[in-house]
Write a protein that holds these residues in place. Sequence first.
Motif, PDB file in Angstrom:
ATOM      1  N   ILE A  43       0.838  -1.205   0.000  1.00  0.00           N
ATOM      2  CA  ILE A  43       0.000   0.000   0.000  1.00  0.00           C
ATOM      3  C   ILE A  43       0.872   1.254   0.000  1.00  0.00           C
ATOM      4  O   ILE A  43       0.621   2.202  -0.759  1.00  0.00           O
ATOM      5  CB  ILE A  43      -0.942  -0.003   1.219  1.00  0.00           C
ATOM      6  N   VAL A  44       1.911   1.255   0.842  1.00  0.00           N
ATOM      7  CA  VAL A  44       2.814   2.411   0.900  1.00  0.00           C
ATOM      8  C   VAL A  44       3.525   2.586  -0.432  1.00  0.00           C
ATOM      9  O   VAL A  44       3.654   3.698  -0.952  1.00  0.00           O
ATOM     10  CB  VAL A  44       3.835   2.232   2.043  1.00  0.00           C
ATOM     11  N   GLY A  45       4.002   1.481  -1.003  1.00  0.00           N
ATOM     12  CA  GLY A  45       4.656   1.561  -2.309  1.00  0.00           C
ATOM     13  C   GLY A  45       3.723   2.070  -3.391  1.00  0.00           C
ATOM     14  O   GLY A  45       4.097   2.908  -4.215  1.00  0.00           O
ATOM     15  N   GLY A  46       2.475   1.578  -3.374  1.00  0.00           N
ATOM     16  CA  GLY A  46       1.497   2.049  -4.357  1.00  0.00           C
ATOM     17  C   GLY A  46       1.195   3.527  -4.209  1.00  0.00           C
ATOM     18  O   GLY A  46       1.020   4.239  -5.206  1.00  0.00           O
ATOM     19  N   ALA A  47       1.150   4.001  -2.953  1.00  0.00           N
ATOM     20  CA  ALA A  47       0.912   5.429  -2.716  1.00  0.00           C
ATOM     21  C   ALA A  47       2.054   6.268  -3.289  1.00  0.00           C
ATOM     22  O   ALA A  47       1.819   7.338  -3.868  1.00  0.00           O
ATOM     23  CB  ALA A  47       0.769   5.699  -1.218  1.00  0.00           C
ATOM     24  N   GLY A  48       3.294   5.781  -3.148  1.00  0.00           N
ATOM     25  CA  GLY A  48       4.438   6.517  -3.690  1.00  0.00           C
ATOM     26  C   GLY A  48       4.392   6.614  -5.207  1.00  0.00           C
ATOM     27  O   GLY A  48       4.611   7.693  -5.783  1.00  0.00           O
ATOM     28  N   VAL A  49       4.101   5.489  -5.865  1.00  0.00           N
ATOM     29  CA  VAL A  49       4.026   5.490  -7.331  1.00  0.00           C
ATOM     30  C   VAL A  49       2.855   6.353  -7.802  1.00  0.00           C
ATOM     31  O   VAL A  49       2.983   7.127  -8.773  1.00  0.00           O
ATOM     32  CB  VAL A  49       3.885   4.043  -7.861  1.00  0.00           C
ATOM     33  N   ALA A 237      12.745  16.752 -10.055  1.00  0.00           N
ATOM     34  CA  ALA A 237      12.754  15.579 -10.936  1.00  0.00           C
ATOM     35  C   ALA A 237      13.295  14.356 -10.196  1.00  0.00           C
ATOM     36  O   ALA A 237      12.783  13.242 -10.347  1.00  0.00           O
ATOM     37  CB  ALA A 237      13.587  15.864 -12.182  1.00  0.00           C
ATOM     38  N   ALA A 238      14.341  14.581  -9.381  1.00  0.00           N
ATOM     39  CA  ALA A 238      14.921  13.486  -8.605  1.00  0.00           C
ATOM     40  C   ALA A 238      13.909  12.921  -7.618  1.00  0.00           C
ATOM     41  O   ALA A 238      13.866  11.704  -7.372  1.00  0.00           O
ATOM     42  CB  ALA A 238      16.169  13.974  -7.868  1.00  0.00           C
ATOM     43  N   TRP A 239      13.083  13.774  -7.028  1.00  0.00           N
ATOM     44  CA  TRP A 239      12.038  13.344  -6.095  1.00  0.00           C
ATOM     45  C   TRP A 239      11.055  12.400  -6.776  1.00  0.00           C
ATOM     46  O   TRP A 239      10.694  11.357  -6.219  1.00  0.00           O
ATOM     47  CB  TRP A 239      11.323  14.571  -5.542  1.00  0.00           C
ATOM     48  N   LEU A 240      10.636  12.737  -7.994  1.00  0.00           N
ATOM     49  CA  LEU A 240       9.693  11.888  -8.714  1.00  0.00           C
ATOM     50  C   LEU A 240      10.323  10.536  -9.065  1.00  0.00           C
ATOM     51  O   LEU A 240       9.675   9.486  -8.933  1.00  0.00           O
ATOM     52  CB  LEU A 240       9.216  12.596  -9.986  1.00  0.00           C
ATOM     53  N   VAL A 241      11.588  10.568  -9.494  1.00  0.00           N
ATOM     54  CA  VAL A 241      12.291   9.313  -9.813  1.00  0.00           C
ATOM     55  C   VAL A 241      12.410   8.448  -8.564  1.00  0.00           C
ATOM     56  O   VAL A 241      12.156   7.236  -8.597  1.00  0.00           O
ATOM     57  CB  VAL A 241      13.688   9.614 -10.400  1.00  0.00           C
ATOM     58  N   TRP A 242      12.790   9.074  -7.449  1.00  0.00           N
ATOM     59  CA  TRP A 242      12.949   8.334  -6.193  1.00  0.00           C
ATOM     60  C   TRP A 242      11.627   7.722  -5.747  1.00  0.00           C
ATOM     61  O   TRP A 242      11.592   6.578  -5.284  1.00  0.00           O
ATOM     62  CB  TRP A 242      13.491   9.268  -5.115  1.00  0.00           C
ATOM     63  N   LEU A 243      10.547   8.461  -5.881  1.00  0.00           N
ATOM     64  CA  LEU A 243       9.228   7.947  -5.503  1.00  0.00           C
ATOM     65  C   LEU A 243       8.873   6.699  -6.308  1.00  0.00           C
ATOM     66  O   LEU A 243       8.402   5.700  -5.747  1.00  0.00           O
ATOM     67  CB  LEU A 243       8.161   9.012  -5.729  1.00  0.00           C
ATOM     68  N   VAL A 244       9.103   6.750  -7.606  1.00  0.00           N
ATOM     69  CA  VAL A 244       8.754   5.618  -8.472  1.00  0.00           C
ATOM     70  C   VAL A 244       9.602   4.399  -8.135  1.00  0.00           C
ATOM     71  O   VAL A 244       9.081   3.285  -7.950  1.00  0.00           O
ATOM     72  CB  VAL A 244       8.914   5.996  -9.960  1.00  0.00           C
ATOM     73  N   VAL A 245      10.920   4.590  -8.045  1.00  0.00           N
ATOM     74  CA  VAL A 245      11.819   3.460  -7.781  1.00  0.00           C
ATOM     75  C   VAL A 245      11.546   2.858  -6.404  1.00  0.00           C
ATOM     76  O   VAL A 245      11.454   1.639  -6.245  1.00  0.00           O
ATOM     77  CB  VAL A 245      13.294   3.910  -7.896  1.00  0.00           C
ATOM     78  N   THR A 246      11.406   3.714  -5.392  1.00  0.00           N
ATOM     79  CA  THR A 246      11.142   3.233  -4.039  1.00  0.00           C
ATOM     80  C   THR A 246       9.769   2.555  -3.965  1.00  0.00           C
ATOM     81  O   THR A 246       9.630   1.502  -3.341  1.00  0.00           O
ATOM     82  CB  THR A 246      11.208   4.387  -3.034  1.00  0.00           C
ATOM     83  N   GLY A 247       8.781   3.170  -4.588  1.00  0.00           N
ATOM     84  CA  GLY A 247       7.449   2.581  -4.590  1.00  0.00           C
ATOM     85  C   GLY A 247       7.416   1.207  -5.219  1.00  0.00           C
ATOM     86  O   GLY A 247       6.796   0.277  -4.692  1.00  0.00           O
ATOM     87  N   LEU A 248       8.102   1.045  -6.339  1.00  0.00           N
ATOM     88  CA  LEU A 248       8.137  -0.256  -7.012  1.00  0.00           C
ATOM     89  C   LEU A 248       8.860  -1.309  -6.179  1.00  0.00           C
ATOM     90  O   LEU A 248       8.466  -2.482  -6.139  1.00  0.00           O
ATOM     91  CB  LEU A 248       8.810  -0.119  -8.391  1.00  0.00           C
ATOM     92  N   ARG A 249       9.929  -0.899  -5.493  1.00  0.00           N
ATOM     93  CA  ARG A 249      10.637  -1.829  -4.613  1.00  0.00           C
ATOM     94  C   ARG A 249       9.731  -2.312  -3.477  1.00  0.00           C
ATOM     95  O   ARG A 249       9.727  -3.497  -3.121  1.00  0.00           O
ATOM     96  CB  ARG A 249      11.892  -1.159  -4.015  1.00  0.00           C
ATOM     97  N   LEU A 250       8.956  -1.411  -2.927  1.00  0.00           N
ATOM     98  CA  LEU A 250       8.053  -1.782  -1.845  1.00  0.00           C
ATOM     99  C   LEU A 250       6.923  -2.687  -2.340  1.00  0.00           C
ATOM    100  O   LEU A 250       6.531  -3.654  -1.679  1.00  0.00           O
ATOM    101  CB  LEU A 250       7.474  -0.532  -1.190  1.00  0.00           C
ATOM    102  N   ILE A 251       6.402  -2.403  -3.518  1.00  0.00           N
ATOM    103  CA  ILE A 251       5.342  -3.231  -4.089  1.00  0.00           C
ATOM    104  C   ILE A 251       5.832  -4.655  -4.346  1.00  0.00           C
ATOM    105  O   ILE A 251       5.124  -5.637  -4.105  1.00  0.00           O
ATOM    106  CB  ILE A 251       4.814  -2.604  -5.395  1.00  0.00           C
ATOM    107  N   ARG A 252       7.093  -4.753  -4.793  1.00  0.00           N
ATOM    108  CA  ARG A 252       7.663  -6.077  -5.101  1.00  0.00           C
ATOM    109  C   ARG A 252       8.202  -6.784  -3.857  1.00  0.00           C
ATOM    110  O   ARG A 252       8.655  -7.915  -3.939  1.00  0.00           O
ATOM    111  CB  ARG A 252       8.796  -5.910  -6.103  1.00  0.00           C
ATOM    112  N   GLY A 253       8.188  -6.084  -2.717  1.00  0.00           N
ATOM    113  CA  GLY A 253       8.672  -6.705  -1.491  1.00  0.00           C
ATOM    114  C   GLY A 253      10.177  -6.766  -1.398  1.00  0.00           C
ATOM    115  O   GLY A 253      10.735  -7.571  -0.640  1.00  0.00           O
ATOM    116  N   GLN A 254      10.877  -5.932  -2.154  1.00  0.00           N
ATOM    117  CA  GLN A 254      12.344  -5.893  -2.103  1.00  0.00           C
ATOM    118  C   GLN A 254      12.815  -5.015  -0.967  1.00  0.00           C
ATOM    119  O   GLN A 254      12.096  -4.176  -0.461  1.00  0.00           O
ATOM    120  CB  GLN A 254      12.903  -5.371  -3.436  1.00  0.00           C
ATOM    121  N   GLY A 255      14.089  -5.189  -0.594  1.00  0.00           N
ATOM    122  CA  GLY A 255      14.663  -4.385   0.453  1.00  0.00           C
ATOM    123  C   GLY A 255      14.679  -5.097   1.787  1.00  0.00           C
ATOM    124  O   GLY A 255      14.054  -6.100   2.017  1.00  0.00           O
TER     125      GLY A 255
END
Length: 255
Positions: A43-49, A237-255
């Motif tokens: 849910i947190v990852g999806g919110a970020g993306v 721009a870096a903030w948006l990139v970070w949100l997408v990458v971090t969000g996808l990692r959380l959705i996939r359960g990585q980290g």
Amino acid sequence: MNDLRKVAQEQSTDTKSAIGGTRMSEAATPAVAAGNRVSTTRIVGGAGVALAASVAVQNAVFVGTGAPAFGDPLGEVLAYHAENRGAVAVAVGQEAVNLPLLLLFVTGLHGLVQRRGGAGADWSRLAVAAGATLSAVFALVMTTHIAVVLAADGLAEPTPAFELVWQLHAAAFALALPALGATFIGAALATHASGLTRPWQRLLGVAGGSLLILAGAGNLAIADGSPLLFVGLPGFAAWLVWLVVTGLRLIRGQG
């Protein structure tokens, strides 16, 4: 006597069943808790993306309709807002989606950090506080933008009142930059300390957040039309990139 023995055997069987059921319940509890953690992480990852996508669309509306910069002549500012009231209404209305997504993301991230042992919890608290501040400031940004649109209605040329509202809008936007920078830095350091993100994402957060804070320090100049605002553009721009990458990692359960 036989009846007493039967009753004793039935009670013994019931006790064993109850004990067995309790053990099964205790065994199932960690599995349920783990499932809840996975669900929350996604849910947190999806919110970020979703936040990154929504902000990107919002800015695309402004860029696509040729929104003026803060330093452009007031005549161009007036003409734009008089001719593009509908587009501005859509973009401003989208902030009603962005703010809840931002708050959900930073508060959910703080919860994830705490559940992983608390490493980086101080940084995640910074992200929550800065995110709440950013939400309040951006509410002011959008409120003044609405005022600009309403003030432009029916004006043949800019007035001092129109100029003042536009400058207030620019000043509020400039003050939102350091709040975003602090949110970015806090979130990036917290997620790295808790093992949720890669080292390069921490560097991206610190560098991008620092640029946003640096640009925001020139808020008076920005309100007066200075191009200093563009110093913070790479950080945004870096903030948006970070949100997408971090969000996808959380959705996939990585980290």
